[in-house]
Design an enzyme around this catalytic site. Structure first.
Site, PDB file in Angstrom:
ATOM      1  N   ILE A 349      64.362  74.854  18.845  1.00 48.27           N
ATOM      2  CA  ILE A 349      64.613  76.138  18.155  1.00 48.27           C
ATOM      3  C   ILE A 349      64.571  75.960  16.638  1.00 48.27           C
ATOM      4  O   ILE A 349      64.045  76.794  15.915  1.00 48.27           O
ATOM      5  CB  ILE A 349      65.989  76.722  18.587  1.00 48.27           C
ATOM      6  CG1 ILE A 349      65.952  77.161  20.050  1.00 48.27           C
ATOM      7  CG2 ILE A 349      66.397  77.894  17.697  1.00 48.27           C
ATOM      8  CD1 ILE A 349      67.298  77.610  20.609  1.00 48.27           C
ATOM      9  N   GLY A 351      62.941  73.748  14.990  1.00 45.75           N
ATOM     10  CA  GLY A 351      61.623  73.322  14.508  1.00 45.75           C
ATOM     11  C   GLY A 351      61.717  72.092  13.614  1.00 45.75           C
ATOM     12  O   GLY A 351      62.481  71.174  13.895  1.00 45.75           O
ATOM     13  N   GLU A 375      77.560  55.058  33.651  1.00 49.26           N
ATOM     14  CA  GLU A 375      78.548  55.478  34.667  1.00 49.26           C
ATOM     15  C   GLU A 375      77.888  56.296  35.781  1.00 49.26           C
ATOM     16  O   GLU A 375      78.448  57.283  36.259  1.00 49.26           O
ATOM     17  CB  GLU A 375      79.683  56.272  34.016  1.00 49.26           C
ATOM     18  CG  GLU A 375      80.537  55.473  33.067  1.00 49.26           C
ATOM     19  CD  GLU A 375      81.104  54.221  33.688  1.00 49.26           C
ATOM     20  OE1 GLU A 375      81.869  54.333  34.645  1.00 49.26           O
ATOM     21  OE2 GLU A 375      80.761  53.120  33.221  1.00 49.26           O
ATOM     22  N   GLY A 376      76.712  55.863  36.171  1.00 50.54           N
ATOM     23  CA  GLY A 376      75.978  56.559  37.237  1.00 50.54           C
ATOM     24  C   GLY A 376      75.012  57.548  36.624  1.00 50.54           C
ATOM     25  O   GLY A 376      75.428  58.463  35.893  1.00 50.54           O
TER      26      GLY A 376
HETATM   27  C1  LIG Z   1      73.821  52.220  26.041  1.00 50.40           C
HETATM   28  C2  LIG Z   1      74.214  51.776  27.408  1.00 50.40           C
HETATM   29  C3  LIG Z   1      75.537  51.413  27.644  1.00 50.40           C
HETATM   30  C4  LIG Z   1      75.910  50.963  28.916  1.00 50.40           C
HETATM   31  N1  LIG Z   1      77.217  50.573  29.113  1.00 50.40           N
HETATM   32  C5  LIG Z   1      77.561  49.985  30.284  1.00 50.40           C
HETATM   33  C6  LIG Z   1      78.863  49.411  30.473  1.00 50.40           C
HETATM   34  O1  LIG Z   1      79.742  49.492  29.598  1.00 50.40           O
HETATM   35  N2  LIG Z   1      79.102  48.761  31.636  1.00 50.40           N
HETATM   36  C7  LIG Z   1      78.178  48.646  32.638  1.00 50.40           C
HETATM   37  O2  LIG Z   1      78.469  48.022  33.655  1.00 50.40           O
HETATM   38  N3  LIG Z   1      76.943  49.206  32.506  1.00 50.40           N
HETATM   39  C8  LIG Z   1      76.618  49.852  31.361  1.00 50.40           C
HETATM   40  N4  LIG Z   1      75.359  50.399  31.207  1.00 50.40           N
HETATM   41  C9  LIG Z   1      74.391  50.313  32.293  1.00 50.40           C
HETATM   42  C10 LIG Z   1      74.205  51.630  33.018  1.00 50.40           C
HETATM   43  O3  LIG Z   1      75.365  51.962  33.738  1.00 50.40           O
HETATM   44  C11 LIG Z   1      72.971  51.501  33.933  1.00 50.40           C
HETATM   45  O4  LIG Z   1      71.842  51.471  33.077  1.00 50.40           O
HETATM   46  C12 LIG Z   1      72.859  52.624  34.933  1.00 50.40           C
HETATM   47  O5  LIG Z   1      73.865  52.497  35.900  1.00 50.40           O
HETATM   48  C13 LIG Z   1      71.506  52.644  35.641  1.00 50.40           C
HETATM   49  O6  LIG Z   1      71.187  51.418  36.163  1.00 50.40           O
HETATM   50  P1  LIG Z   1      69.764  50.744  35.870  1.00 50.40           P
HETATM   51  O7  LIG Z   1      69.573  50.764  34.397  1.00 50.40           O
HETATM   52  O8  LIG Z   1      69.689  49.435  36.557  1.00 50.40           O
HETATM   53  O9  LIG Z   1      68.702  51.733  36.482  1.00 50.40           O
HETATM   54  P2  LIG Z   1      68.168  51.786  37.982  1.00 50.40           P
HETATM   55  O10 LIG Z   1      69.287  51.733  38.942  1.00 50.40           O
HETATM   56  O11 LIG Z   1      67.102  50.772  38.116  1.00 50.40           O
HETATM   57  O12 LIG Z   1      67.552  53.248  38.025  1.00 50.40           O
HETATM   58  C14 LIG Z   1      66.313  53.579  37.392  1.00 50.40           C
HETATM   59  C15 LIG Z   1      66.020  55.046  37.683  1.00 50.40           C
HETATM   60  O13 LIG Z   1      65.929  55.269  39.109  1.00 50.40           O
HETATM   61  C16 LIG Z   1      66.835  56.273  39.526  1.00 50.40           C
HETATM   62  N5  LIG Z   1      67.384  55.938  40.846  1.00 50.40           N
HETATM   63  C17 LIG Z   1      67.942  54.762  41.228  1.00 50.40           C
HETATM   64  N6  LIG Z   1      68.352  54.839  42.523  1.00 50.40           N
HETATM   65  C18 LIG Z   1      68.080  56.107  42.946  1.00 50.40           C
HETATM   66  C19 LIG Z   1      68.281  56.802  44.175  1.00 50.40           C
HETATM   67  N7  LIG Z   1      68.858  56.224  45.220  1.00 50.40           N
HETATM   68  N8  LIG Z   1      67.870  58.097  44.249  1.00 50.40           N
HETATM   69  C20 LIG Z   1      67.291  58.702  43.177  1.00 50.40           C
HETATM   70  N9  LIG Z   1      67.078  58.089  41.993  1.00 50.40           N
HETATM   71  C21 LIG Z   1      67.473  56.805  41.869  1.00 50.40           C
HETATM   72  C22 LIG Z   1      67.942  56.271  38.466  1.00 50.40           C
HETATM   73  O14 LIG Z   1      68.615  57.499  38.408  1.00 50.40           O
HETATM   74  C23 LIG Z   1      67.143  55.972  37.191  1.00 50.40           C
HETATM   75  O15 LIG Z   1      66.578  57.159  36.722  1.00 50.40           O
HETATM   76  C24 LIG Z   1      74.967  50.904  29.968  1.00 50.40           C
HETATM   77  C25 LIG Z   1      73.636  51.316  29.740  1.00 50.40           C
HETATM   78  C26 LIG Z   1      73.265  51.743  28.491  1.00 50.40           C
HETATM   79  C27 LIG Z   1      71.834  52.153  28.263  1.00 50.40           C
END
Ligand SMILES: Cc1cc2nc3c(=O)[nH]c(=O)nc-3n(C[C@H](O)[C@H](O)[C@H](O)COP(=O)(O)OP(=O)(O)OC[C@H]3O[C@@H](n4cnc5c(N)ncnc54)[C@H](O)[C@@H]3O)c2cc1C
Length: 398
Positions: A349, A351, A375-376
């Site tokens: 909005i 721009g 957190e999920g």
């Molecule tokens: C800045 C930052 C801070 C963080 N802080 C913390 C922290 O303090 N402590 C901690 O433990 N972790 C932390 N994380 C990690 C974060 O919780 C994970 O990145 C997150 O849980 C997703 O896991 P992944 O990156 O392995 O993605 P993946 O699990 O590999 O998922 C990749 C994609 O696939 C999708 N996907 C996966 N499974 C399914 C399914 N069954 N159905 C549909 N879609 C699915 C996901 O939604 C996502 O879009 C942090 C991450 C970031 C970027």
């Protein structure tokens, strides 16, 4: 009945937090976005003083939700720098015994600034938490932890910069799957726990995100949260995993509240800018009579408000010690998505003004996305909601 009208005490808490956000967080927001990994020392000292004056060591009630939103309206990255037990504290609060709460969190307002962190994610384990490879082996009266955790929010501040702690998830029995997953409190300074790589990020750049390596890290037996026993408790879940879920029930509403703050910052900015330009949003007209701009702003507001109500409900249930898994995931899924959409629409909005670094809108768009990830993710939380609403097991709906 749950009533969301703010009490005078809640209103005062919101006003105070808003003043802090406006006067202390906003003025340094851009600087710490552009100077990633530089510590906002003055802010930390100020917040620590306030915390020490304030007293309580953990707040997971409606006031905490409202305060979190206000402070993140100021700056979500700097909010994550605030000394507090953080997600580690929430995990202890959700799954620890009263003795553990006192032992680990009781001194959180004493001495110098302290932080807490939670370490679950590994290179091969994110959404699928059953893939945890970090191990905890009982040796005499001690747990020996080995493994590597990545993307730990506040990990450096908790483990290197203060006498904080990290709650680490590890398996005590790989063959038991989710039932073997347990959480352990590792205090800062424990030999064998070391902070490695600091991430460079898209948003919330003031917040530290690190890798923590546990190399024969020994902690007392009493630092396990929950029972050390590995036992199945029903066909869909397991004792260990249920503890992880209880932690998420406490942490997901906090993330939702953070998202609300960022979303409202963008929404307020858009509305104030339109008002300055003499553009009025005409509420109450039939949809076909509205301009596209009015419809956009109303959609943003509706998304923000829906997310807020869900978040307050999740907090309200939690503060009454009532089950809130469904509501926590609903709030997190909705708020994560809402803030992403609101900030993107706001940039659209406005721009070029929205895209420019002259104002903070582009930053809020970058700060927003993490709320839909940690957190999920949004997908995982929607999966949790669908399972609960449809009464499907984990196996029935993956
Ligand atoms: C800045 C930052 C801070 C963080 N802080 C913390 C922290 O303090 N402590 C901690 O433990 N972790 C932390 N994380 C990690 C974060 O919780 C994970 O990145 C997150 O849980 C997703 O896991 P992944 O990156 O392995 O993605 P993946 O699990 O590999 O998922 C990749 C994609 O696939 C999708 N996907 C996966 N499974 C399914 C399914 N069954 N159905 C549909 N879609 C699915 C996901 O939604 C996502 O879009 C942090 C991450 C970031 C970027």
């Amino acid at each position: 009945m749950i009533d969301f009208e703010l009490t005078p005490e809640q209103k005062e808490a919101v006003e105070t937090a808003h003043k802090v956000a406006e006067e202390i967080f906003r003025p340094i927001s851009r600087y710490y976005d552009e100077h990633e990994h530089e510590s906002p020392k003055e802010l930390i000292d100020k917040l620590w003083e306030k915390r020490r004056e304030g007293g309580s060591f953990v707040g997971l009630d409606t006031i905490a939700a409202l305060r979190t939103e206000e402070i993140c309206w100021g700056d979500a990255g700097l909010y994550l720098c605030a000394p507090s037990p953080g997600l580690g504290g929430a995990a202890i609060f959700a799954t620890g015994t009263p003795e553990q709460m006192q032992r680990f969190l009781g001194n959180y307002n004493e001495g110098g600034p302290k932080w807490g962190a939670m370490a679950m994610t590994e290179t091969g384990c994110g959404s699928d938490t059953s893939a945890i490879t970090a191990t905890a082996v009982l040796d005499g009266n001690e747990w020996v932890i080995n493994g590597e955790k990545i993307f730990v929010t506040c990990g450096k501040r908790a483990m290197e910069d203060s006498e904080g702690l990290v709650v680490v998830w590890a398996t005590v029995d790989k063959s038991a799957g989710r039932a073997g997953m347990k959480s352990f409190v590792v205090p800062a300074g424990t030999p064998g726990a070391r902070v490695e790589k600091m991430e460079k990020k898209l948003g919330i750049r003031a917040s530290d995100t690190v890798t923590i390596v546990f190399d024969n890290c020994r902690i007392p037996f009493e630092n396990i949260l929950g029972s050390p026993e590995v036992r199945k408790i029903d066909k869909t879940g397991t004792a260990g995993f249920k503890k992880a879920m209880a932690t998420f029930d406490a942490t997901r509403p906090i993330i939702a509240a953070q998202a609300l703050g960022v979303g409202r910052a963008a929404l307020d900015f858009v509305k104030e800018t339109l008002e300055k330009e003499g553009i009025k949003i005409r509420y109450g007209l039939p949809r076909y009579k509205l301009t596209a701009l009015e419809r956009d702003v109303m959609d943003m507001e509706a998304n923000y408000k829906a997310a807020k109500l869900l978040t307050l409900r999740a907090f309200s249930l939690m503060s009454q010690m009532l089950p809130n898994s469904l509501e926590a995931s609903m709030a997190k899924a909705k708020a994560g998505l809402a803030v992403t959409k609101i900030t993107q629409k706001a940039v659209e909005i406005m721009g070029p003004l929205g895209y420019s670094r002259k104002c903070l809108l582009e930053k809020w768009m970058r700060d927003a996305k993490i709320n839909d990830i940690f957190e999920g993710t949004g997908q995982i939380n929607m999966l949790v909601v669908a399972r609960r609403v449809l009464d499907f097991s984990r196996e029935q709906l993956k």
